[in-house]
Design an enzyme around this catalytic site. Structure first.
Site, PDB file in Angstrom:
ATOM      1  N   GLU A   1       0.766  -1.077  -0.440  1.00  9.42           N
ATOM      2  CA  GLU A   1      -0.302  -0.074  -0.169  1.00  9.42           C
ATOM      3  C   GLU A   1       1.305   1.608   0.286  1.00  9.42           C
ATOM      4  O   GLU A   1       2.107   1.429   0.132  1.00  9.42           O
ATOM      5  CB  GLU A   1      -0.459  -0.098   1.103  1.00  9.42           C
ATOM      6  CG  GLU A   1      -2.344  -0.513   0.922  1.00  9.42           C
ATOM      7  CD  GLU A   1      -2.325   0.007   0.341  1.00  9.42           C
ATOM      8  OE1 GLU A   1      -2.888   1.566  -0.426  1.00  9.42           O
ATOM      9  OE2 GLU A   1      -3.826   0.536   0.284  1.00  9.42           O
TER      10      GLU A   1
ATOM     11  N   ASP B   1      -4.586   5.171   6.574  1.00 12.23           N
ATOM     12  CA  ASP B   1      -4.938   5.953   6.660  1.00 12.23           C
ATOM     13  C   ASP B   1      -6.149   5.971   7.583  1.00 12.23           C
ATOM     14  O   ASP B   1      -5.520   5.826   9.024  1.00 12.23           O
ATOM     15  CB  ASP B   1      -6.169   7.533   5.496  1.00 12.23           C
ATOM     16  CG  ASP B   1      -6.158   8.523   6.439  1.00 12.23           C
ATOM     17  OD1 ASP B   1      -5.903   9.213   7.210  1.00 12.23           O
ATOM     18  OD2 ASP B   1      -6.724   9.232   5.539  1.00 12.23           O
TER      19      ASP B   1
ATOM     20  N   GLY C   1      -7.721   2.946   7.759  1.00 11.39           N
ATOM     21  CA  GLY C   1      -7.244   1.736   7.964  1.00 11.39           C
ATOM     22  C   GLY C   1      -8.559   1.303   7.441  1.00 11.39           C
ATOM     23  O   GLY C   1      -8.535   0.100   7.011  1.00 11.39           O
TER      24      GLY C   1
ATOM     25  N   THR D   1      -9.866   1.565   4.242  1.00 13.71           N
ATOM     26  CA  THR D   1      -9.814  -0.011   2.697  1.00 13.71           C
ATOM     27  C   THR D   1      -9.347  -0.957   3.354  1.00 13.71           C
ATOM     28  O   THR D   1      -9.758  -1.743   2.915  1.00 13.71           O
ATOM     29  CB  THR D   1      -9.461   1.467   2.017  1.00 13.71           C
ATOM     30  OG1 THR D   1      -9.561   2.735   1.755  1.00 13.71           O
ATOM     31  CG2 THR D   1      -9.509   0.775   0.681  1.00 13.71           C
ATOM     32  N   LEU D   2      -8.457  -0.851   3.857  1.00  8.24           N
ATOM     33  CA  LEU D   2      -7.445  -2.000   4.427  1.00  8.24           C
ATOM     34  C   LEU D   2      -8.401  -2.946   4.576  1.00  8.24           C
ATOM     35  O   LEU D   2      -7.677  -4.056   4.487  1.00  8.24           O
ATOM     36  CB  LEU D   2      -5.978  -2.093   4.846  1.00  8.24           C
ATOM     37  CG  LEU D   2      -5.093  -2.627   4.686  1.00  8.24           C
ATOM     38  CD1 LEU D   2      -4.480  -2.957   3.447  1.00  8.24           C
ATOM     39  CD2 LEU D   2      -3.872  -1.589   5.026  1.00  8.24           C
TER      40      LEU D   2
ATOM     41  N   ARG E   1       2.219  12.355  -8.710  1.00  6.67           N
ATOM     42  CA  ARG E   1       2.573  11.132  -8.831  1.00  6.67           C
ATOM     43  C   ARG E   1       3.907  10.408  -9.006  1.00  6.67           C
ATOM     44  O   ARG E   1       5.028  10.114  -8.374  1.00  6.67           O
ATOM     45  CB  ARG E   1       1.858   9.824  -9.004  1.00  6.67           C
ATOM     46  CG  ARG E   1       0.506   9.613  -9.008  1.00  6.67           C
ATOM     47  CD  ARG E   1      -0.106   8.163  -9.478  1.00  6.67           C
ATOM     48  NE  ARG E   1      -1.163   8.860  -9.474  1.00  6.67           N
ATOM     49  CZ  ARG E   1      -2.136   8.615  -8.212  1.00  6.67           C
ATOM     50  NH1 ARG E   1      -1.826   7.991  -7.437  1.00  6.67           N
ATOM     51  NH2 ARG E   1      -3.732   8.373  -8.448  1.00  6.67           N
TER      52      ARG E   1
END
Ligand code: 5GP
Length: 184
Positions: free
Chosen positions: A99, A103, A105, A107-108, A165
């Site tokens: 990842e 942040d 958490g 999503t994870l 990016r």
């Protein structure tokens, strides 16, 4: 439109490179001669994963997922939508999720549950950046390059409105008055 503002460097290129070495050493020690499938979460983790995989000595393959979270622009709901899924079965495989940043958490947390339902042997998490103080749900971060504060960070794969990016360092946007020597 390209976001405007100055950028303050938080973690420079050299520091990232030597820390990626250290994290890769930890990963190599963990897996040894066992095979691992790196799951790179696009788009943010693509540069980190590219640097990391070149330092991994354990037998490894890589696959990519695109995950987007439902919610309004300000807050993620944590509900995830799989935009691009893995190509092959992960049954009985060792998975290392790579990842860009953890942040809240949320999503994870959803992603781990989603992948876990497919019967892998093990799921580990490796993140470039960790915003520990922003956590709303505990996620087991096994390998982490840097702890960061609650600033919105960009560069080394991380975007702001899809831009930045390409920056070789991790930085944050600052208003013109706040900029320091290290502003790029
Ligand atoms: P979480 O579900 O942990 O709150 O969100 C994780 C995702 O939010 C990250 O993979 C990343 O895409 C995005 N995110 C969280 N914080 C930042 C940040 O400071 N900068 C950028 N560019 N993305 C972030």
């Amino acid at each position: 439109m390209i976001p405007e503002g100055n950028i303050e460097i938080l973690i420079d290129e050299k520091t990232i490179a030597s820390r990626v070495d250290e994290v890769a050493d930890q990963i190599n020690r963990h897996y040894g001669t066992s095979e691992v499938l790196l799951v790179c979460i696009l788009k943010g983790a693509f540069i980190f994963a590219a640097d990391l995989i070149r330092r991994i000595t354990s037998p490894c393959t890589i696959d990519f997922m695109i995950v987007s979270s439902y919610g309004d622009e300000i807050e993620t709901s944590g509900e995830i939508r799989i935009v691009k899924d893995l190509q092959k079965s992960i049954f009985r495989k060792k998975i290392l999720i790579v990842e860009d940043i953890v942040d809240t958490g949320l999503t994870l947390d959803h992603l781990i549950k989603y992948l876990d339902s497919r019967g892998p042997d093990e799921i580990r998490i490796c993140t470039l950046l960790n915003k520990k103080d922003a956590r709303r749900v505990e996620v087991p971060v096994d390998f982490c390059a840097f702890e960061v504060g609650n600033d919105f960070v960009i560069g080394y794969g991380l975007d702001y409105s899809q831009y930045f990016r390409n920056l070789p360092y991790v930085g944050k946007m600052v208003s013109s008055g706040d900029s320091s020597d290290q502003t790029a």
